[in-house]
Scaffold this motif. Structure first.
Motif, mmCIF file in Angstrom:
data_model
loop_
_atom_site.group_PDB
_atom_site.id
_atom_site.type_symbol
_atom_site.label_atom_id
_atom_site.label_comp_id
_atom_site.label_asym_id
_atom_site.label_seq_id
_atom_site.Cartn_x
_atom_site.Cartn_y
_atom_site.Cartn_z
ATOM 1 N N GLN A 139 0.813 -1.202 0.000
ATOM 2 C CA GLN A 139 0.000 0.000 0.000
ATOM 3 C C GLN A 139 0.858 1.269 0.000
ATOM 4 O OE1 GLN A 139 -3.633 -0.260 0.045
ATOM 5 N NE2 GLN A 139 -2.829 -2.262 -0.582
ATOM 6 N N ASP B 101 4.122 5.089 13.413
ATOM 7 C CA ASP B 101 3.723 4.716 12.055
ATOM 8 C C ASP B 101 3.211 3.276 12.013
ATOM 9 O OD1 ASP B 101 4.195 7.141 10.893
ATOM 10 O OD2 ASP B 101 6.178 6.652 10.111
ATOM 11 N N ARG C 193 -0.641 2.152 10.976
ATOM 12 C CA ARG C 193 -0.961 1.148 9.947
ATOM 13 C C ARG C 193 -1.838 0.042 10.530
ATOM 14 N NH1 ARG C 193 1.500 5.388 8.068
ATOM 15 N NH2 ARG C 193 1.660 5.272 5.782
ATOM 16 N N LYS D 112 -5.389 0.911 10.789
ATOM 17 C CA LYS D 112 -6.062 0.882 9.489
ATOM 18 C C LYS D 112 -6.206 -0.535 8.953
ATOM 19 C CE LYS D 112 -4.583 3.795 6.450
ATOM 20 N NZ LYS D 112 -3.626 4.562 5.606
ATOM 21 N N GLU E 149 -3.672 -2.590 8.297
ATOM 22 C CA GLU E 149 -2.578 -2.928 7.395
ATOM 23 C C GLU E 149 -1.469 -3.653 8.166
ATOM 24 O OE1 GLU E 149 -1.288 0.664 5.541
ATOM 25 O OE2 GLU E 149 -3.225 1.058 4.576
ATOM 26 N N ALA F 31 2.531 -4.184 8.739
ATOM 27 C CA ALA F 31 3.756 -3.393 8.561
ATOM 28 C C ALA F 31 4.967 -4.312 8.471
ATOM 29 C CB ALA F 31 3.927 -2.405 9.705
ATOM 30 N N SER G 79 3.864 -0.952 4.141
ATOM 31 C CA SER G 79 2.527 -1.364 4.603
ATOM 32 C C SER G 79 1.908 -2.269 3.550
ATOM 33 C CB SER G 79 1.644 -0.152 4.855
ATOM 34 O OG SER G 79 1.421 0.567 3.668
#
Length: 852
Positions: free
Chosen positions: A349, A449, A453, A456, A458, A460, A479
């Motif tokens: 992503q 960070d 992620r 959301k 996601e 990492a 991500s």
């Protein structure tokens, strides 16, 4: 495809350190009365006698028993009674027709349903056939079925885990347990972790102690749920209710008929001869045959079989015929995320650089820390994200350290085109930050960070590089996410327009589900399944609070196998018709319990065997297409049942009323059988009729069906009885007899023709809820099949084949009479459905006002 990320319910938390792991192992070994040296052969034999074989118990019903079930129930009983009476009276033509239809119904139903009876057989295929076990101090290979709790076994890459194990020795083991728990990636195991029967070892080798075998394994508990799951279809209940209704009516009418005839022919004249009793039996036989819609199951089966072929063209294979009408009534669709709503393919992503590095550096260095031949999902995503794959050609890999569950990273040593040696690493964010040791400010930004992620949904991936192999620099983060299918959002909107509530059911974390749900417009009220369903709760009687939570939820995360089953049961407990998608062994119990279990593209044998509908194309759009087709099929079947009940009422009441009131038998037994053939054989083409797609789920409302069918039936009785009165008056009027001669035999033929003509015109009337002249119009196949049948009926009456011949004028008169009545029936039909619609709107407003 399978939703991944869940863990098995039996899994315990991984030990935090080696001391905890050894403590856990010691406690479990003590509970199992086992040691690391394994069992003796004698002890193993004793435990096998105690626990039984390491195999699934098969309690499936025999094929003969399932076949005999098709001869049991109200409708089969009626048909069988008619066949017995026909045989006792040696009326072999009637016996042959009735018995033939009974056998046809049973054979068609058994042949279709038998294809869905192999779920446990498919589950058994996943058990390992052999296992390496430590017995009497020596390693030996035995049949997996011989394993017992307490055995020490070894497993290595490529093998199927033979039983539930507690891993006690070895470096690490990577297991693919997607078909069991729904996890998307192979799970890394270490000492102190559990491994489950049926999972596949992908990498590494370890030794474990057997903790559970056979039906007590996580795999076995799933199989037991499959065996226990299943619900009676709504179509089966509907046919039973139709049979019960007609049986009750036939019983009441038979009492009236027998009472009147006994008084008239036996009690009053004091004549108890067997011939008079036989005559009364003949009357009852006529009534019994008239009361049985013998072709109802056959017409339903043929209609759904043709519908099944239509669905196959939509990439949906039907394994159980009743799945068609179940799918038409589905109002809640529980859908997998991975592969159904998403692409089932991890994609990059974003690339977030740190320090002086750039985004393309992050992707390039991650690719350099990857073996080109790897089939790992994360590695494929990283390699696929490179904008210039040829850039890798200038690097030569000289050393590579693969991923392991302790370091949680891969490291490569690479020589570039200038001859410089560099080292690159990628892996879990915490593993990479521990390797690079960034300053506090950089570390905080990095961790923030990673958390952003994760929020959301996601995944990492950290990336680092080093020039000397000792001092590492933090390069950045990548991500990853499995993106929604391109057509998923539009398909969800179509499902909502059709009145479906689509709930996401995923093994992944709620954060991932929330992110996908938001993108697809599915709502953001996703719940953790374990927060709703508590261990030890009664699955068959979920508390009201649980049911309400399930109804309100837009979806569920961290779903374990038993949770899917419990979700279905909770929704069914309050009247929802539920469809559940799945593809793994873990999905099989829920697929079988659901009103319509749907095995998605690429499903396992166990899932396909448990499901009623098997998709051969990925995505949710195939299911929506199948729902549209199913609703059309349902409308056709409902129209036929309206017609069949109304016609059966017409024939039954006319037979009894004529005999009781006028001592006139209006139809012979062979006429009734001929009517059944003339009516039902061409009407099987109703499977091709033109009908609209219902805008909302449709289901069997027997109260409404019986009221409408009875209304049409009573109006048809008035039509037939009116012709009977006209015919009886005609037969005694000399002037009318001079115009068209009519004797009692011809009056029977007249009524036979009216029922044949009026019956098919009645079907044209009840096949829609709108006026007869409004579209959709009958399909060509239905229209011409009925037209051909009417030609046959007219020719039978004109030339006296099996009946007393009628004149052409009498035949024309019957047709004109029936056409006039068709207008009356259509007006009454339109008025009735308008009243139903208005009544429904008033009730809906009342509920809204009450809720407010």
């Amino acid at each position: 495809m399978t939703d991944r990320g869940a863990q098995a319910p039996a899994r315990e938390s991984s030990p935090s350190n080696s001391q905890d792991a050894q403590t856990k192992i010691a406690q479990r070994l003590e509970a199992l009365q086992a040691t690391r040296n394994g069992l003796s052969a004698a002890e193993a034999a004793r435990r096998r006698a105690q626990y039984g074989p390491n195999a699934l118990e098969d309690k499936t019903e025999s094929k003969w028993r399932r076949l005999l079930n098709y001869f049991w129930g109200p409708l089969p009983f009626l048909i069988e009674a008619a066949a017995v009476i026909s045989a006792l009276r040696r009326d072999w033509p009637d016996f042959g027709v009735v018995a033939g239809l009974l056998l046809y119904n049973a054979v068609v139903g058994f042949w279709q349903d038998n294809k869905a009876a192999n779920a446990l057989a498919a589950l058994k295929k996943n058990l390992a056939p052999r296992a390496r076990v430590l017995r009497d101090g020596a390693w030996t290979s035995i049949a997996a079925a011989e394993l017992v709790p307490g055995d020490i076994v070894s497993v290595a890459a490529g093998q199927i885990i033979p039983a539930d194990l507690l891993l006690v020795d070895g470096d690490y083991l990577s297991c693919d347990q997607a078909a069991l728990t729904g996890e998307s990636l192979p799970v890394s195991k270490k000492i102190g972790d559990d491994a489950y029967a049926g999972a596949i070892a992908k990498q590494g080798a370890m030794t474990g102690v057997v903790t559970a075998t056979g039906g007590r394994t996580f795999f076995g508990r799933t199989a037991k749920l499959v065996g226990a799951a299943g619900a009676v279809s709504h179509s089966q209940r509907a046919v039973t209710q139709v049979g019960d209704f007609l049986l009750l009516l036939a019983f009441l009418l038979a009492l009236i008929l027998v009472g009147a005839q006994l008084y008239r022919e036996v009690i009053a004249p004091h004549d108890w001869s067997w011939s008079r009793i036989g005559a009364i039996t003949q009357y009852v036989l006529v009534l019994l045959i008239a009361s049985i819609p013998v072709a109802l199951p056959a017409v339903m089966s043929v209609t759904m079989a043709i519908g099944a072929y239509t669905l196959s063209l939509q990439k949906a294979i039907v394994s159980r015929l009743n799945a068609i009408e179940e799918l038409a009534g589905v109002d809640v669709l529980c859908s997998d995320k991975t592969g159904t709503l998403t692409m089932n393919r991890l994609t990059v992503q974003d690339a977030i650089p740190f320090g002086a590095f750039k985004g393309e550096d992050v992707l390039l260095f991650a690719a350099l820390a990857t073996q080109k031949s790897s089939e790992d999902a994360i590695d494929l995503a990283v390699m696929g994200a490179l904008t210039a794959p040829k850039a890798l050609d200038g690097y030569k890999e000289t050393a590579f350290t693969p991923f392991d569950p302790v370091s949680k990273r891969t490291i490569s040593t690479v020589v570039d085109s200038a001859g410089r040696t560099r080292h690159y690493a990628k892996g879990a964010p915490q593993a990479i930050s521990a390797l690079a040791k960034p300053d506090a400010e950089t570390l905080k930004r990095y961790q923030d960070d990673v958390a952003a992620r994760a929020a959301k949904g996601e995944r990492a991936l950290g990336v680092a590089m080093s020039e000397d192999g000792a001092n590492w620099a933090l390069v950045g983060l990548i991500s990853l996410m499995d993106p929604p299918r391109p057509d998923a959002k539009a398909t969800i909107a179509q499902a909502n327009a059709l009145g479906l509530n689509v709930k996401m059911v995923t093994g992944d974390d709620v954060a991932i589900g929330d992110q996908i749900a938001a993108q697809l417009g599915m709502g953001d009220h996703l719940l953790v399944a374990s927060d709703i369903f508590k261990d030890g709760a009664d699955v068959n009687a979920p508390p009201r609070s649980v049911v309400e939570a399930v109804e309100r939820a837009d979806g569920f995360g961290r779903v374990f196998p038993q949770h899917k089953y419990e979700i279905v049961k909770a929704l069914q407990s309050v009247g929802h018709i539920v469809a559940m998608t799945g593809d793994g062994v873990n999905d099989a119990p829920a697929l079988k319990q659901a009103d319509c279990g749907i095995a998605v593209s690429g499903a396992t044998d166990a899932a396909r065997s448990a499901a009623a509908l098997i998709l051969t194309a990925p995505g949710l759009s195939t299911i929506i297409n199948a729902i549209r087709v199913s609703r059309q099929i349902f409308e056709r079947i409902e129209s036929y049942i309206h017609y069949r009940i109304a016609m059966t009422l017409d024939i039954m009441i006319i037979v009894v009323a004529s005999i009781v009131l006028f001592e006139f038998q209006p139809l012979t037994a062979i006429m009734i059988v001929a009517l059944a053939l003339l009516d039902d054989i061409p009407i099987m083409t109703i499977a091709y009729d033109n009908v609209p797609v219902a805008p909302a789920p449709v289901r069997w409302d027997m109260h409404r069906i019986l009221i409408f069918a009875s209304l049409m039936g009573l109006l048809s009785v008035a039509e037939t009885f009116g012709l009977l009165l006209i015919g009886m008056r005609w037969a005694v009027d000399d002037q009318l007899q001079q115009m068209i001669p009519l004797d009692p035999g011809q009056l029977q033929t007249l009524l036979f023709l009216q029922l044949a003509v009026g019956g098919h015109l009645l079907l044209f009337c009840v096949r829609t809820k709108h006026a007869l002249i409004a579209p959709p119009y009958p399909s060509g196949r239905l229209f011409w099949a009925i037209a051909a049948t009417q030609v046959v009926a007219v020719l039978l009456c004109l030339y006296g084949v099996g009946v007393v011949a009628l004149s052409g004028a009498a035949i024309v008169g019957v047709w004109l009479y029936c056409l006039v009545w068709l207008i009356v029936l259509d007006i009454m039909k339109v008025l009735y459905w308008r009243w139903v619609k208005r009544r429904g709107a008033e009730l809906a407003e009342g509920h809204v006002g009450l809720a407010a």
